[in-house]
Design a protein around this motif. Sequence first.
Motif, PDB file in Angstrom:
ATOM      1  N   SER A 387       0.807  -1.225   0.000  1.00  0.00           N
ATOM      2  CA  SER A 387       0.000   0.000   0.000  1.00  0.00           C
ATOM      3  C   SER A 387       0.840   1.276   0.000  1.00  0.00           C
ATOM      4  CB  SER A 387      -0.940   0.007   1.214  1.00  0.00           C
ATOM      5  OG  SER A 387      -0.195  -0.031   2.414  1.00  0.00           O
ATOM      6  N   ASP A 388       2.185   1.161   0.130  1.00  0.00           N
ATOM      7  CA  ASP A 388       3.029   2.352   0.102  1.00  0.00           C
ATOM      8  C   ASP A 388       2.950   2.995  -1.273  1.00  0.00           C
ATOM      9  OD1 ASP A 388       3.742   1.746   2.664  1.00  0.00           O
ATOM     10  OD2 ASP A 388       5.804   1.155   2.217  1.00  0.00           O
ATOM     11  N   ALA A 389       2.468   4.237  -1.312  1.00  0.00           N
ATOM     12  CA  ALA A 389       2.229   4.885  -2.606  1.00  0.00           C
ATOM     13  C   ALA A 389       2.947   6.216  -2.749  1.00  0.00           C
ATOM     14  CB  ALA A 389       0.724   5.090  -2.811  1.00  0.00           C
ATOM     15  N   GLY A 390       3.620   6.669  -1.699  1.00  0.00           N
ATOM     16  CA  GLY A 390       4.283   7.964  -1.766  1.00  0.00           C
ATOM     17  C   GLY A 390       5.411   7.965  -2.785  1.00  0.00           C
ATOM     18  N   SER A 391       5.451   8.986  -3.619  1.00  0.00           N
ATOM     19  CA  SER A 391       6.513   9.090  -4.627  1.00  0.00           C
ATOM     20  C   SER A 391       6.772  10.552  -4.933  1.00  0.00           C
ATOM     21  CB  SER A 391       6.122   8.357  -5.915  1.00  0.00           C
ATOM     22  OG  SER A 391       5.091   9.058  -6.593  1.00  0.00           O
ATOM     23  N   ILE A 392       7.963  10.830  -5.441  1.00  0.00           N
ATOM     24  CA  ILE A 392       8.316  12.201  -5.810  1.00  0.00           C
ATOM     25  C   ILE A 392       7.408  12.688  -6.930  1.00  0.00           C
ATOM     26  CG2 ILE A 392      10.150  13.632  -6.807  1.00  0.00           C
ATOM     27  CD1 ILE A 392      12.157  11.779  -5.346  1.00  0.00           C
ATOM     28  N   ASP A 393       7.140  11.820  -7.900  1.00  0.00           N
ATOM     29  CA  ASP A 393       6.274  12.216  -9.023  1.00  0.00           C
ATOM     30  C   ASP A 393       4.883  12.599  -8.539  1.00  0.00           C
ATOM     31  OD1 ASP A 393       8.303  11.774 -10.807  1.00  0.00           O
ATOM     32  OD2 ASP A 393       7.599   9.801 -11.458  1.00  0.00           O
ATOM     33  N   GLU A 394       4.345  11.825  -7.596  1.00  0.00           N
ATOM     34  CA  GLU A 394       3.001  12.109  -7.105  1.00  0.00           C
ATOM     35  C   GLU A 394       2.958  13.407  -6.306  1.00  0.00           C
ATOM     36  OE1 GLU A 394       0.697   9.640  -4.028  1.00  0.00           O
ATOM     37  OE2 GLU A 394      -0.177   9.040  -5.959  1.00  0.00           O
ATOM     38  N   ILE A 395       3.990  13.641  -5.488  1.00  0.00           N
ATOM     39  CA  ILE A 395       4.045  14.893  -4.723  1.00  0.00           C
ATOM     40  C   ILE A 395       4.066  16.082  -5.682  1.00  0.00           C
ATOM     41  CG2 ILE A 395       5.427  16.284  -3.130  1.00  0.00           C
ATOM     42  CD1 ILE A 395       6.483  13.587  -1.969  1.00  0.00           C
ATOM     43  N   GLU A 396       4.909  16.002  -6.710  1.00  0.00           N
ATOM     44  CA  GLU A 396       4.997  17.096  -7.686  1.00  0.00           C
ATOM     45  C   GLU A 396       3.668  17.287  -8.417  1.00  0.00           C
ATOM     46  OE1 GLU A 396       8.978  17.933  -9.718  1.00  0.00           O
ATOM     47  OE2 GLU A 396       8.972  15.743  -9.548  1.00  0.00           O
ATOM     48  N   GLU A 397       3.049  16.189  -8.795  1.00  0.00           N
ATOM     49  CA  GLU A 397       1.783  16.261  -9.543  1.00  0.00           C
ATOM     50  C   GLU A 397       0.705  16.997  -8.738  1.00  0.00           C
ATOM     51  OE1 GLU A 397      -1.739  13.191 -11.015  1.00  0.00           O
ATOM     52  OE2 GLU A 397       0.302  12.421 -10.744  1.00  0.00           O
ATOM     53  N   TYR A 398       0.535  16.605  -7.464  1.00  0.00           N
ATOM     54  CA  TYR A 398      -0.513  17.245  -6.657  1.00  0.00           C
ATOM     55  C   TYR A 398      -0.137  18.673  -6.272  1.00  0.00           C
ATOM     56  CZ  TYR A 398      -3.290  13.005  -6.295  1.00  0.00           C
ATOM     57  OH  TYR A 398      -4.085  11.918  -6.578  1.00  0.00           O
ATOM     58  N   ALA A 399       1.151  18.917  -6.058  1.00  0.00           N
ATOM     59  CA  ALA A 399       1.581  20.276  -5.728  1.00  0.00           C
ATOM     60  C   ALA A 399       1.244  21.241  -6.868  1.00  0.00           C
ATOM     61  CB  ALA A 399       3.077  20.294  -5.427  1.00  0.00           C
ATOM     62  N   HIS A 400       1.579  20.835  -8.090  1.00  0.00           N
ATOM     63  CA  HIS A 400       1.282  21.690  -9.242  1.00  0.00           C
ATOM     64  C   HIS A 400      -0.229  21.878  -9.401  1.00  0.00           C
ATOM     65  CE1 HIS A 400       5.407  22.022 -10.381  1.00  0.00           C
ATOM     66  NE2 HIS A 400       5.550  20.748 -10.729  1.00  0.00           N
ATOM     67  N   ALA A 401      -0.994  20.801  -9.212  1.00  0.00           N
ATOM     68  CA  ALA A 401      -2.447  20.881  -9.350  1.00  0.00           C
ATOM     69  C   ALA A 401      -3.068  21.827  -8.326  1.00  0.00           C
ATOM     70  CB  ALA A 401      -3.064  19.490  -9.215  1.00  0.00           C
ATOM     71  N   LEU A 402      -2.451  21.902  -7.140  1.00  0.00           N
ATOM     72  CA  LEU A 402      -2.986  22.747  -6.061  1.00  0.00           C
ATOM     73  C   LEU A 402      -2.316  24.123  -6.018  1.00  0.00           C
ATOM     74  CD1 LEU A 402      -3.176  19.954  -3.341  1.00  0.00           C
ATOM     75  CD2 LEU A 402      -5.133  21.134  -4.364  1.00  0.00           C
ATOM     76  N   GLY A 403      -1.535  24.445  -7.041  1.00  0.00           N
ATOM     77  CA  GLY A 403      -0.927  25.770  -7.127  1.00  0.00           C
ATOM     78  C   GLY A 403       0.214  25.987  -6.156  1.00  0.00           C
ATOM     79  N   SER A 404       0.911  24.921  -5.800  1.00  0.00           N
ATOM     80  CA  SER A 404       2.007  25.023  -4.844  1.00  0.00           C
ATOM     81  C   SER A 404       3.355  24.993  -5.584  1.00  0.00           C
ATOM     82  CB  SER A 404       1.955  23.857  -3.851  1.00  0.00           C
ATOM     83  OG  SER A 404       3.005  23.952  -2.916  1.00  0.00           O
ATOM     84  N   GLU A 405       4.222  25.936  -5.251  1.00  0.00           N
ATOM     85  CA  GLU A 405       5.571  25.945  -5.813  1.00  0.00           C
ATOM     86  C   GLU A 405       6.346  24.737  -5.277  1.00  0.00           C
ATOM     87  OE1 GLU A 405       9.678  28.618  -5.483  1.00  0.00           O
ATOM     88  OE2 GLU A 405       7.796  29.402  -4.677  1.00  0.00           O
ATOM     89  N   VAL A 406       7.142  24.087  -6.126  1.00  0.00           N
ATOM     90  CA  VAL A 406       7.884  22.885  -5.736  1.00  0.00           C
ATOM     91  C   VAL A 406       9.378  23.190  -5.674  1.00  0.00           C
ATOM     92  CG1 VAL A 406       8.505  20.518  -6.362  1.00  0.00           C
ATOM     93  CG2 VAL A 406       6.159  21.329  -6.702  1.00  0.00           C
TER      94      VAL A 406
END
Length: 639
Positions: A387-406
Amino acid sequence: MIIYQSTAKAFREDTINEVLVDNLYKAYQEKIGKTTKSEIRSWENSLAKMSNVLYDPDIPGDVSVAIEFNIPNTSKRVDFIIAGNDGHNDNVMIVELKQWEFAHKVEGKEAIVETALGGGIRETVHPSYQAYTYAALITDFNESVRTNKINLVPCAYLHNYFVQEEDPLTDKSYSFYIDKAPVFRKGEINKLRKFVKQYIKQKDQSDAIVQIDQGKIKPSKSLQDALKNMIQGNEEFYMIDEQKVFFEEALALFKQSMKDQKKRTMIVEGGPGTGKSVLAINLLVEIINKDRLAMYITKNSAPREVYAAKLQGTMKKTHINNLFKGSGSFTKAEENEFDVLIVDEAHRLNRKSGMFQNMGENQTKEIINGSLLSIFFIDEHQKVTFSDAGSIDEIEEYAHALGSEVIKRELVSQFRCDGSDGYIAWLDDVLEIRETANKNVIGMDYDFRVVDSPSELLELIKEKNKLANKSRMMAGYCWEWPKNERRNVDYHDIVIDDFGMSWNLNTTWAIDNSSVEEAGCIHTAQGLEFDYIGVIIGDDMRYEDDQIVTDYSKRAKTDQSLKGIKKLAKDNPEEADKIADKIIKNTYRTLMTRGQKGCYVYCTDQNLAEYLKTCMAYVVKEQHDLQMVAEKPAPYSLE
């Protein structure tokens, strides 16, 4: 470990006669491993400058010097050491050498400057801060330095750096560290000589360099032990080099987000022992001390409960619980409800939350949404459940979608496994996680052994645990954990022939005084560190047909790590095997990198044990003692 040691006179002669590079190259090959003369030659200019510094009639030729000392429990090295006596006390000068030509002041970041590094202009720590923290680390780690009252005197020498008016390098904002570790620039060689002669007037009386190099290393401070003092505002861990850079950068992002109310997401990638948790806790402490709403988040409950236990009596339980949260606590968080959310072990994040993973949308998305500043510490090679799903790609994807600078950064310095990048690279190669240049050479002082019985393994750990209650047994989850016996220490869950032991009774097993004879698993060990670890590798990992073979059918039914894998196997058996293989290997990699000083292993599969022994072609068991196994087998290891 020291690469080169000599007298000041012999060092000057080696420099004048142009044999220093050859001598360094030979010593490096013997003590560390492969390098090139071009790498060694990069030191030549700085060392020639130090030779000029020591060319003074008032600096005795018989005082000791050393080059490239490895600071215990880190991968950091001191450039140059001078040992002597001032007429009363033995002193050791720690000299940080830099070839910088300029530096720029960085506003709002403590002890950070900007200079030319790695082909660009980059932020790094001030040389005085670096020298000061290196000296502090040696004092912290080396019991002989403290017992023999050897005074460490740090300084920095930037021999190519031109002095300028209103020099940013000596700006008053850096004065605290410059006072502790003076900085000398081009044209200030006589000032440096004068500084040296204050402390080095005659030969030292205690063989100080030998004491530093071979002195007893006391059990290191561990994060869980230091947490109470950190919360109370006492400095417990010196952050060095890129740790300090990232810490100050994170604080600057925090201040900026509080000011302009814009969302930011920082991703810090780093392998085991690179100091991710130290950074996370330091950031938590700093931010809550500024009366801002911050939380430390980790999916794994073990570190949270250990930290909570350490903080008992310092603050109310509700306050403690509000500081440390599970990763599924933010399904209903409103946008920017929290100032800062700090996620440790971000690779362990799930997609959905709740016992049945039916709550919320996505943990990564919910954390980014719920905070102005989110900071994720991640190592994708430590995913250990289906069930471990955390990834750099996923963090970047949601950050950009939510208007967060990475902002992405990487930690590389090693603070576990005796500071050895070599051991971790060797382990990755041996477990066939990734290919490295270290499969047949460990090349470090880390105490790694393969033993022939679980009883021998337990006895080794019990003996090491007497030092500081910081050694523990661990095992792969290949033995059941019956619900009715979970509080019964007399019930042996793990049984191997005539050997038996229980799984850990409590999640605070890592610090409980009586738990050395209990075995921890991946769920109670991840995110924590120890001095020595003993790892039982079960039947889920074997060695067959000249390769590592994993077998998820050998995992205990009570282990939830691979829940869902059998369903996937019906539809896509190849993909299921691939995922399970990665999880099992990552599990043992994680367990085998929990120890700061040593790791001892017992394998239920004899072929795997023999394979690990074969892979240990070179082993350093004592400093300065690199030998072929065929010439001298290491105890408990290679016979």
